[in-house]
Scaffold this motif. Sequence first.
Motif, PDB file in Angstrom:
ATOM      1  N   GLU A  35       0.834  -1.204   0.000  1.00  0.00           N
ATOM      2  CA  GLU A  35       0.000   0.000   0.000  1.00  0.00           C
ATOM      3  C   GLU A  35       0.870   1.256   0.000  1.00  0.00           C
ATOM      4  O   GLU A  35       0.567   2.233  -0.698  1.00  0.00           O
ATOM      5  N   SER A  36       1.927   1.226   0.779  1.00  0.00           N
ATOM      6  CA  SER A  36       2.830   2.381   0.841  1.00  0.00           C
ATOM      7  C   SER A  36       3.470   2.641  -0.513  1.00  0.00           C
ATOM      8  O   SER A  36       3.589   3.792  -0.943  1.00  0.00           O
ATOM      9  N   LEU A  37       3.899   1.588  -1.181  1.00  0.00           N
ATOM     10  CA  LEU A  37       4.467   1.756  -2.520  1.00  0.00           C
ATOM     11  C   LEU A  37       3.431   2.311  -3.485  1.00  0.00           C
ATOM     12  O   LEU A  37       3.753   3.140  -4.349  1.00  0.00           O
ATOM     13  N   GLY A  38       2.189   1.871  -3.336  1.00  0.00           N
ATOM     14  CA  GLY A  38       1.121   2.391  -4.191  1.00  0.00           C
ATOM     15  C   GLY A  38       0.879   3.870  -3.949  1.00  0.00           C
ATOM     16  O   GLY A  38       0.649   4.633  -4.897  1.00  0.00           O
ATOM     17  N   VAL A  39       0.955   4.276  -2.695  1.00  0.00           N
ATOM     18  CA  VAL A  39       0.784   5.696  -2.370  1.00  0.00           C
ATOM     19  C   VAL A  39       1.911   6.510  -2.996  1.00  0.00           C
ATOM     20  O   VAL A  39       1.680   7.554  -3.611  1.00  0.00           O
ATOM     21  N   LEU A  40       3.137   6.023  -2.840  1.00  0.00           N
ATOM     22  CA  LEU A  40       4.277   6.766  -3.389  1.00  0.00           C
ATOM     23  C   LEU A  40       4.215   6.871  -4.905  1.00  0.00           C
ATOM     24  O   LEU A  40       4.626   7.892  -5.482  1.00  0.00           O
ATOM     25  N   LYS A  50       0.399  12.341   0.306  1.00  0.00           N
ATOM     26  CA  LYS A  50       1.296  11.185   0.352  1.00  0.00           C
ATOM     27  C   LYS A  50       2.016  11.119   1.697  1.00  0.00           C
ATOM     28  O   LYS A  50       2.122  10.058   2.307  1.00  0.00           O
ATOM     29  N   GLU A  51       2.500  12.269   2.163  1.00  0.00           N
ATOM     30  CA  GLU A  51       3.235  12.304   3.434  1.00  0.00           C
ATOM     31  C   GLU A  51       2.339  11.871   4.596  1.00  0.00           C
ATOM     32  O   GLU A  51       2.758  11.089   5.452  1.00  0.00           O
ATOM     33  N   ARG A  52       1.106  12.340   4.609  1.00  0.00           N
ATOM     34  CA  ARG A  52       0.178  11.979   5.678  1.00  0.00           C
ATOM     35  C   ARG A  52      -0.121  10.481   5.653  1.00  0.00           C
ATOM     36  O   ARG A  52      -0.092   9.801   6.693  1.00  0.00           O
ATOM     37  N   LEU A  53      -0.374   9.940   4.474  1.00  0.00           N
ATOM     38  CA  LEU A  53      -0.668   8.516   4.353  1.00  0.00           C
ATOM     39  C   LEU A  53       0.541   7.650   4.710  1.00  0.00           C
ATOM     40  O   LEU A  53       0.411   6.630   5.394  1.00  0.00           O
ATOM     41  N   ILE A  54       1.706   8.062   4.269  1.00  0.00           N
ATOM     42  CA  ILE A  54       2.923   7.297   4.546  1.00  0.00           C
ATOM     43  C   ILE A  54       3.230   7.303   6.040  1.00  0.00           C
ATOM     44  O   ILE A  54       3.680   6.292   6.596  1.00  0.00           O
ATOM     45  N   ARG A  55       2.986   8.406   6.720  1.00  0.00           N
ATOM     46  CA  ARG A  55       3.183   8.440   8.183  1.00  0.00           C
ATOM     47  C   ARG A  55       2.295   7.416   8.872  1.00  0.00           C
ATOM     48  O   ARG A  55       2.731   6.688   9.763  1.00  0.00           O
ATOM     49  N   HIS A  57       1.039   4.727   7.501  1.00  0.00           N
ATOM     50  CA  HIS A  57       1.519   3.397   7.122  1.00  0.00           C
ATOM     51  C   HIS A  57       2.771   3.014   7.904  1.00  0.00           C
ATOM     52  O   HIS A  57       2.942   1.858   8.280  1.00  0.00           O
ATOM     53  N   SER A  58       3.637   4.003   8.124  1.00  0.00           N
ATOM     54  CA  SER A  58       4.883   3.687   8.827  1.00  0.00           C
ATOM     55  C   SER A  58       4.601   3.286  10.273  1.00  0.00           C
ATOM     56  O   SER A  58       5.238   2.373  10.800  1.00  0.00           O
ATOM     57  N   ALA A  59       3.638   3.921  10.922  1.00  0.00           N
ATOM     58  CA  ALA A  59       3.277   3.532  12.288  1.00  0.00           C
ATOM     59  C   ALA A  59       2.682   2.126  12.308  1.00  0.00           C
ATOM     60  O   ALA A  59       3.011   1.303  13.167  1.00  0.00           O
ATOM     61  N   THR A  60       1.822   1.844  11.339  1.00  0.00           N
ATOM     62  CA  THR A  60       1.226   0.514  11.238  1.00  0.00           C
ATOM     63  C   THR A  60       2.300  -0.529  10.944  1.00  0.00           C
ATOM     64  O   THR A  60       2.308  -1.614  11.537  1.00  0.00           O
ATOM     65  N   LEU A  61       3.212  -0.188  10.052  1.00  0.00           N
ATOM     66  CA  LEU A  61       4.288  -1.106   9.688  1.00  0.00           C
ATOM     67  C   LEU A  61       5.222  -1.364  10.869  1.00  0.00           C
ATOM     68  O   LEU A  61       5.647  -2.499  11.096  1.00  0.00           O
ATOM     69  N   LEU A  62       5.527  -0.336  11.637  1.00  0.00           N
ATOM     70  CA  LEU A  62       6.366  -0.505  12.822  1.00  0.00           C
ATOM     71  C   LEU A  62       5.701  -1.437  13.827  1.00  0.00           C
ATOM     72  O   LEU A  62       6.330  -2.363  14.339  1.00  0.00           O
TER      73      LEU A  62
END
Length: 128
Positions: A35-40, A50-55, A57-62
């Motif tokens: 999903e993160s790659l799709g957003v980027l 993109k920055e808001r969504l990636i943040r 995703h990064s919390a979820t991924l962590l």
Amino acid sequence: MIYAVLTAMAVVFVEMFIRTGLPRRTRAVLEVSRESLGVLASRSLDDAQKERLIRGHSATLLAASLGVGFRLLLIAAVIAAVYVAAVRVLAVPEQDLSAGLLSPAGILLLTLAGLSYVGVRHVLGQRL
């Protein structure tokens, strides 16, 4: 006796892998990564979106990665307990058991025992 202990270790590993939910957790990590790659790669989102969504995703991924790591540590602790029990309770020589774990024959046995157990488990109806 060493091969029986190695077989038990393989069975314990497979059962712990399944019961701790690792397959589901690892799929969740992969899904969030995709999903993160799709957003980027998205052309329809601006940089702020993109920055808001990636943040997020990064919390979820962590969190998902920490969950996978914790479960792997739990499995390692249980396997280590089986090892210690084999040495102390069953009086399996530690050097022989270590050598068996690292030998090509031991690795092959672990692999075949684990795969066989998964097959038997599947046939018995306890699907992954």
